[in-house]
Design an enzyme around this catalytic site. Sequence first.
Site, PDB file in Angstrom:
ATOM      1  N   LEU A  98      42.256  46.184  39.311  1.00 30.86           N
ATOM      2  CA  LEU A  98      43.647  45.811  39.018  1.00 30.86           C
ATOM      3  C   LEU A  98      44.076  44.755  40.029  1.00 30.86           C
ATOM      4  O   LEU A  98      43.848  44.908  41.228  1.00 30.86           O
ATOM      5  CB  LEU A  98      44.553  47.032  39.085  1.00 30.86           C
ATOM      6  CG  LEU A  98      46.033  46.820  38.776  1.00 30.86           C
ATOM      7  CD1 LEU A  98      46.638  48.048  38.106  1.00 30.86           C
ATOM      8  CD2 LEU A  98      46.836  46.474  40.031  1.00 30.86           C
ATOM      9  N   VAL A 175      45.576  44.599  45.218  1.00 30.14           N
ATOM     10  CA  VAL A 175      44.310  44.614  44.491  1.00 30.14           C
ATOM     11  C   VAL A 175      43.778  46.036  44.528  1.00 30.14           C
ATOM     12  O   VAL A 175      43.700  46.650  45.601  1.00 30.14           O
ATOM     13  CB  VAL A 175      43.289  43.646  45.126  1.00 30.14           C
ATOM     14  CG1 VAL A 175      41.932  43.771  44.434  1.00 30.14           C
ATOM     15  CG2 VAL A 175      43.795  42.211  45.061  1.00 30.14           C
ATOM     16  N   GLU A 176      43.424  46.571  43.369  1.00 30.22           N
ATOM     17  CA  GLU A 176      42.845  47.911  43.279  1.00 30.22           C
ATOM     18  C   GLU A 176      41.384  47.790  42.857  1.00 30.22           C
ATOM     19  O   GLU A 176      41.076  47.325  41.759  1.00 30.22           O
ATOM     20  CB  GLU A 176      43.613  48.757  42.247  1.00 30.22           C
ATOM     21  CG  GLU A 176      45.073  49.002  42.601  1.00 30.22           C
ATOM     22  CD  GLU A 176      45.278  50.169  43.539  1.00 30.22           C
ATOM     23  OE1 GLU A 176      44.295  50.904  43.804  1.00 30.22           O
ATOM     24  OE2 GLU A 176      46.417  50.375  43.996  1.00 30.22           O
ATOM     25  N   ILE A 177      40.492  48.193  43.756  1.00 30.32           N
ATOM     26  CA  ILE A 177      39.074  48.206  43.412  1.00 30.32           C
ATOM     27  C   ILE A 177      38.799  49.388  42.485  1.00 30.32           C
ATOM     28  O   ILE A 177      39.554  50.357  42.464  1.00 30.32           O
ATOM     29  CB  ILE A 177      38.207  48.234  44.679  1.00 30.32           C
ATOM     30  CG1 ILE A 177      38.608  49.391  45.598  1.00 30.32           C
ATOM     31  CG2 ILE A 177      38.321  46.906  45.420  1.00 30.32           C
ATOM     32  CD1 ILE A 177      37.816  49.453  46.891  1.00 30.32           C
TER      33      ILE A 177
END
Length: 466
Positions: A98, A175-177
């Site tokens: 995301l 930022v979502e890993i």
Amino acid sequence: MHGDEWEGTDGALRVIEHLATATDPATLALLDRTRIYFNVTANPDGRNAGTRANAAGFDLNRDFATASQPETRAMRGIALATQPLVMLDEHGYTGDTLIEPATAPHGQNYEYDLYIKHAYANALGMEAAVKALGHAETESVTIPFRDLPPGDWDDWPPIFTPMNVMYHGAVGHTVEIPLRVNRAAYTGLPESELRRRSAINTDVAAATIGAAITYTDTHRDALIADQIELFRRGAAGEAQRFIPDGYVPGFGPEDRYSTTFARAWVIPAGPGQRSDVAAARLVDMLVDNDIRVTRAHRGFTLGGRAYPAGSYVVDMHQPKRGLAAALLEAGGDVSQRVPQMYDISGWSLGLLWGATVDQVASGPVRVPGSPVVAAAPTGRVDAAPGQDLAIAVRDGKDVQAVNDLLGRGLPLRRAADGSIIAPADTRAAVLEVADRYGVRFTAAPAGTSGTPCARRSSRARSPPTS
């Protein structure tokens, strides 16, 4: 910011190693003209313990409106010292990657036109870099602004790291890993699977960082010009710009949030102030956020109201007016526009902390005074020796002062009006805590009785806020 979302640190270290050891002309030229800052571990205690929160139990990525934790204040200090053009906050784990910009509702105090044109383009570049990794798990990327309905992943409150630094001139992104390796997954999955997932996550973190660096370098002139424009609009007191449909692909009426900024805010001194200590803490919070505050040398009138010397004024013709408004105002009611909110949607430091804060809608602001570096001291004892002492409990610091005295075994009592009475022979201790917590003790009315006190939570006395 969350200690058990590990691979943002690992991806950052990979990028650092690459930059530090590269010998190719393109990278050397990049480093010659660019400063790249890494806060490698924003929550070292949480990372070490494998917990979301820091060692004090705070979720740091909900703390930026109050900056109660040292890690939050350190992150704010980095933003103020470096004034970045672009900032990434690496998190995890959402199932697919995301990358913000976020959904509506958008913070009404942003100059959103200056943000979204860069944030969306940068997100597309990061998306391409993630997909180019070639992993099956990185084929899907969510950009909330493009892919999610309003309220699912909003940027309304200034509590989050990227949302806060946007007010300081950065194009901020969460930022979502993608792949979960913490909590139940950490204890329930084989080591080989955890290593596989972590390697992919590290690839994603490094790819987003690298793509953001590339975007920033490629668009450096426009980013610098737009950062200056953000501050210029605030200093000039200009209205926010209308953003038309299609300004970036997908921008529509559901994304249009704006405000009319107040001309000024006044934090009164004297009898018109509910809590001197809360007001001082609020002023210090504003100054710590690079918001300009003036303390009046003599009495003045603003918005048809008279204020005494010592009152504080926030002239909203200043570069960081957006953050000043976000911290001071009651905010807008978005309940009819979005069906839900991702997280906290109501806050106001004046209301939350109990300080009296007055809004001035319009008119000239001519207040003789001096710029504030720190609020004036508020701790004092206004009573002659030999008199019993009273404190009105209006603020968390008042509660802390009372608890300090109780912790020393002193016999305090609660009067019928809720104030706390300390016997005259406790004066030495009262003088000490008044200075330590910045609170005020006055002379208790002669003959005031009361019931014995016990310690209580410092959270109990803040007035409610919606």
